[in-house]
Design an enzyme around this catalytic site. Structure first.
Site, PDB file in Angstrom:
ATOM      1  N   ASP A 328      18.314   8.730  -2.220  1.00  0.00           N
ATOM      2  CA  ASP A 328      19.463   7.952  -2.636  1.00  0.00           C
ATOM      3  C   ASP A 328      20.695   8.816  -2.331  1.00  0.00           C
ATOM      4  O   ASP A 328      20.563  10.024  -2.125  1.00  0.00           O
ATOM      5  CB  ASP A 328      19.354   7.640  -4.127  1.00  0.00           C
ATOM      6  CG  ASP A 328      20.631   7.025  -4.679  1.00  0.00           C
ATOM      7  OD1 ASP A 328      21.109   6.038  -4.099  1.00  0.00           O
ATOM      8  OD2 ASP A 328      21.154   7.545  -5.680  1.00  0.00           O
ATOM      9  N   ASP A 522      18.399   9.065  -8.681  1.00  0.00           N
ATOM     10  CA  ASP A 522      18.832   9.454 -10.026  1.00  0.00           C
ATOM     11  C   ASP A 522      19.214   8.272 -10.901  1.00  0.00           C
ATOM     12  O   ASP A 522      19.274   8.407 -12.116  1.00  0.00           O
ATOM     13  CB  ASP A 522      20.042  10.391  -9.935  1.00  0.00           C
ATOM     14  CG  ASP A 522      21.302   9.636  -9.537  1.00  0.00           C
ATOM     15  OD1 ASP A 522      22.319   9.761 -10.237  1.00  0.00           O
ATOM     16  OD2 ASP A 522      21.270   8.908  -8.532  1.00  0.00           O
ATOM     17  N   ASP A 526      17.397   3.109  -8.917  1.00  0.00           N
ATOM     18  CA  ASP A 526      16.360   3.773  -8.122  1.00  0.00           C
ATOM     19  C   ASP A 526      14.972   3.686  -8.758  1.00  0.00           C
ATOM     20  O   ASP A 526      13.987   4.062  -8.124  1.00  0.00           O
ATOM     21  CB  ASP A 526      16.715   5.257  -7.926  1.00  0.00           C
ATOM     22  CG  ASP A 526      18.013   5.445  -7.167  1.00  0.00           C
ATOM     23  OD1 ASP A 526      18.243   4.683  -6.210  1.00  0.00           O
ATOM     24  OD2 ASP A 526      18.792   6.338  -7.528  1.00  0.00           O
TER      25      ASP A 526
END
Length: 627
Positions: A328, A522, A526
C-alpha cells in the site's frame, strides 16, 4: 499466555514432579504401575484421546497415534522386563507435550473476529424528526431514499448523495487517499468515510447491507476463509512415518519367529517382541517433535527483538518463500501525514508567502490548514487578520494587514481574477493571490518514509522478484512515488475490492507454485487484501486495529526496511529447521536399523535420542540471533 496454555504448562510441571518423586518411592508391582499411570495420564490423556478419535474416524495415522504407540510400547517393555521403570514412557510424552506447548506459545492466542474490530462499521445513523431533533437508529433500519444527518467527526453510515451542507471527507479508511475530499450538494459519498468539518444531509441510495462498508466486512471474512496455510511438517511426516514404523515393528515382532518356527528352529518370541518394543521406543521422534517447534519459536523470538511480530510458525515458513511483495502507499511507504514539500513564490521570498498563507488558514479546520500552520508556527506576530471567509470547494479569503489574500485552488484564483499557473510537482497545490495578483503557490503532499527506497532495494537483493504498489491515490501521485522508490509496477485509484481483485490476478501470475505473495499495508482499507495474500504484513505503530488483526506479521515501528529483515529471519529459520530434520531423521533411521538387528539396546537408543534432541535444540536457538 492463554488459559489453555497455563493449564498445559501446569500439567507438564505436575507430571514431571510426580515422576521424579515416584522414581525414589520404595513401592513395587501393581501399585508402582498404578502410581506411574497418574503422571502419564495427566500429561498424555489428550494425546490418547486424539489417537482414539483418529482410529474411530478412520484417520489414525498422525503424530498422536505415534506418541501413543511409542509410550504404550515403553510401558509394555517395562512390564515385560518386570523392571518397573516406567520413566521412559512418561518422559517421551513429556517431551512431546513440551514441544506442543512451545508451538502453542509461538502461535499465540487465537485471532478474534475481524468484523468485531472493524471500526468502519457505524453504530448508528441520525434521522431528523419532525420537531427538528436528531434520532439515532440502527443503520439496518434505514430505508433507501431516507435523508440522514452526518455531524462533524461522525462516520458516514450508508452510501448516498449530499442534499445539503458542505464538508471535507477523510476517505483514507476506504481508499487510502491521502488528501481529504471536499463534498457539497449533489456529490455522492460512500459509507466508512469520516465527516471532518460541516454538517451534511445525505439521501441514502442503498440499504446498509449493500453499502460499501458492508462489502468491505464481507470481503475480509470471505478472504480469511480462503487463506492458504502451510501444513505442519510433523503432521505430514507422521502420515508416512507412523504406518511405516508401526508396520515394521509388527513385522519385526512376528515375521522372524514365524520363519524360524517354519524352519523347525526355536522361534524366540520373547527376543523378537523385545526388539519390536525397543524399535517402537527408538522410533519416537523426540528431536523432531521438540526442535522443530522450538526452531520456529526461536525464530519468532529473534524477529520480535527486531520489532517484527510474527503471529505463528506457519507464517515464517510461508514468508521464506516470498517472491512478490505488494505495498500500500499511504502510511506504508509514505508517512501518511501532510507536509509542505515545496514553496514557489512570484516576486517575494518563500518565507513571506508561507507566512501569508498560514495566517489566512489560521482558523480553518481543514487538514491542509493544519499542515500550513505546522510549517509556519510563528503566528504570534504583529499581523492583523480579519474578515476571514471560507468558500467550500475553493479555499479561504481574508484581509491580512489590510490586503485581501486568497489561498486555495485554481477555481478560487479564477474567482478573484488572478492569473495562476500549474505546478510541475505532485501533491495538493495551494495558490496564493494578493489583491487579485498571483503571488505563487505552495505544494503540500505526503512524504516518503526515510527507509522506503532502501527497503525496496533490500528486498530485491534478498531474492524478491517483484515489488508492486496498490493505492487509492491518483495516478500522478502514485507514479511519482513509484519512480522515486524504484518499484516494478504500480496500480492507482483502487478501492478495497479493486485491491483484492488485483491481488487475485497477481496470485494467478506467480512464477512458481511455491512462490508466495506478501502484501504490506496499514489502513482499514487494506484489511481484506491483507487477509487474501499468502502473507499479510501490517504497520503496528500507526496501523489500524483491523489491519493488525487481519495481518500475519506486524512491524511494530512502521519501518518498511523491517520487511527485508523479516524475510531474512524466515529464511534462516527454515534453513535451521531443515538441518534439524535431516540430522534427526538420519540418526533416527540409523538407530532403528541397529535396534532391529539387536545391536542397539534401550540405553543406547535413549542416549542417541536425547543427544540428538539436545544438539537439535542448540541449533534451533541460533534462530534467535539475527545480525
Amino acid at each position: 499466555m492463554s488459559r489453555k496454555q497455563k493449564i498445559d504448562l501446569a500439567r507438564i510441571l505436575i507430571a514431571g514432579a510426580l515422576t521424579a518423586a515416584l522414581h525414589f518411592l520404595p513401592v513395587t508391582g501393581a501399585l508402582r504401575f498404578a502410581l506411574y499411570m497418574l503422571p502419564y495420564g495427566i500429561v498424555g490423556y489428550d494425546v490418547l484421546c486424539k489417537a482414539f478419535r483418529g482410529i474411530k474416524n478412520r484417520q489414525p495415522l498422525d503424530e498422536s497415534l505415534l506418541m501413543t504407540v511409542a509410550t504404550v510400547g515403553a510401558l509394555a517393555l517395562a512390564l515385560y522386563e518386570k523392571s518397573g521403570d516406567y520413566v521412559e514412557a512418561i518422559a517421551v510424552m513429556l517431551f512431546y507435550q513440551v514441544g506442543e506447548w512451545f508451538q502453542s506459545c509461538a502461535v499465540g492466542k487465537s485471532r478474534r473476529s475481524i468484523a468485531a474490530l472493524m471500526d468502519i462499521a457505524p453504530d448508528h445513523a441520525n434521522i431528523e424528526t419532525e420537531n427538528g431533533q436528531l434520532e439515532q437508529v440502527d443503520p439496518d433500519d434505514v430505508e433507501v431514499g431516507t435523508v440522514i444527518v452526518i455531524q462533524p467527526g461522525e462516520r458516514v453510515p450508508i452510501d448516498g448523495v449530499v442534499v445539503g451542507g458542505t464538508s471535507a471527507l477523510d476517505t483514507a479508511a476506504l481508499t487510502g487517499e491521502s488528501v481529504p475530499r471536499d463534498v457539497s450538494e449533489g456529490d455522492e459519498i460512500v459509507s466508512g468515510c469520516i465527516n471532518l468539518s460541516g454538517v451534511l444531509h445525505v439521501r441514502t441510495t442503498k440499504e446498509f447491507g449493500e453499502s460499501t462498508v458492508s462489502r468491505v466486512l464481507e470481503l475480509i471474512e470471505d478472504a480469511s476463509s480462503r487463506k492458504s496455510r502451510s501444513e505442519n511438517f510433523i503432521t505430514k511426516f507422521a502420515r508416512v512415518y507412523t504406518p511405516a514404523v508401526v508396520g515394521s515393528a509388527l513385522a519385526l515382532a512376528f515375521l522372524p519367529p514365524v520363519i524360524l518356527l517354519l524352519a523347525g528352529r526355536e522361534p524366540g518370541w520373547g527376543t523378537w517382541i523385545y526388539r519390536a518394543l525397543t524399535f517402537l521406543v527408538i522410533s519416537c521422534p523426540c528431536a523432531l517433535v521438540v526442535s522443530i517447534p522450538l526452531s520456529f519459536f526461536a525464530g519468532i523470538g529473534g524477529a520480535s527483538r527486531q520489532g517484527v511480530l510474527v503471529k505463528g510458525s506457519s507464517y515464517l515458513e510461508t514468508l521464506s518463500e516470498a517472491k512478490t511483495v505488494v505495498f500500500d502507499k499511504t502510511g506504508t511507504l509514505t508517512k501518511g501525514v501532510f507536509e509542505v514539500t515545496a514553496i514557489h513564490p512570484d516576486n517575494m521570498d518563500s518565507e513571506h508567502l508561507l507566512h501569508l498563507a498560514a495566517h489566512v488558514e489560521r482558523y480553518s479546520v481543514h487538514p491542509i490548514a493544519s499542515s500550513l500552520r505546522a510549517a509556519y508556527p510563528n503566528e504570534a506576530d504583529d499581523c492583523t487578520v480579519e474578515n476571514v471567509e471560507e468558500l467550500a470547494g475553493h479555499g479561504v479569503i481574508a484581509r491580512v494587514n489590510g490586503d485581501s489574500v486568497a489561498v486555495g485552488n485554481g477555481r478560487l484564483m479564477e474567482k478573484v481574477g488572478a492569473q495562476w499557473r500549474e505546478c510541475h510537482r505532485t501533491g495538493t497545490i495551494l495558490h496564493v493571490a494578493i489583491n487579485g495578483d498571483y503571488a505563487g503557490h505552495i505544494v503540500i503532499s505526503d512524504v516518503v518514509k526515510p527507509h522506503s527506497a532502501q527497503a525496496i532495494a533490500a528486498l530485491k537483493k534478498s531474492g524478491v522478484e517483484q515489488t508492486i504498489m496498490l493505492t487509492g491515490d491518483t495516478k500522478a501521485v502514485a507514479e511519482s512515488v513509484a519512480a522515486e522508490l524504484g518499484l516494478d509496477r504500480v496500480y492507482s485509484g483502487l478501492l478495497p475490492q479493486d485491491k483484492v481483485s488485483q491481488v487475485e490476478k497477481l496470485l494467478e501470475e506467480k512464477s512458481a507454485e511455491r512462490a508466495r505473495l506478501v502484501f504490506v499495508g496499514d489502513g482499514i482499507n487494506d484489511a481484506p487484501v491483507l487477509s487474501r495474500a499468502d502473507i499479510g504484513v501490517a504497520m503496528g505503530a500507526m496501523g489500524s486495529d483491523a489491519a493488525i488483526e487481519a495481518a500475519d506479521i506486524v512491524l511494530m515501528d512502521d519501518d518498511p526496511l523491517k520487511i527485508a529483515t523479516a524475510v531474512r529471519i524466515s529464511r534462516k529459520c527454515l534453513r535451521i529447521v531443515k538441518e534439524n530434520i535431516w540430522f534427526a531423521i538420519g540418526v533416527k533411521l540409523a538407530c532403528l536399523v541397529l535396534g532391529a538387528f539387536g545391536v542397539a539396546n534401550m540405553w543406547f537408543a535413549i542416549f542417541a535420542d536425547v543427544g540428538v534432541m539436545i544438539l537439535a535444540v542448540l541449533n534451533a536457538i541460533r534462530c534467535m540471533f539475527v545480525k
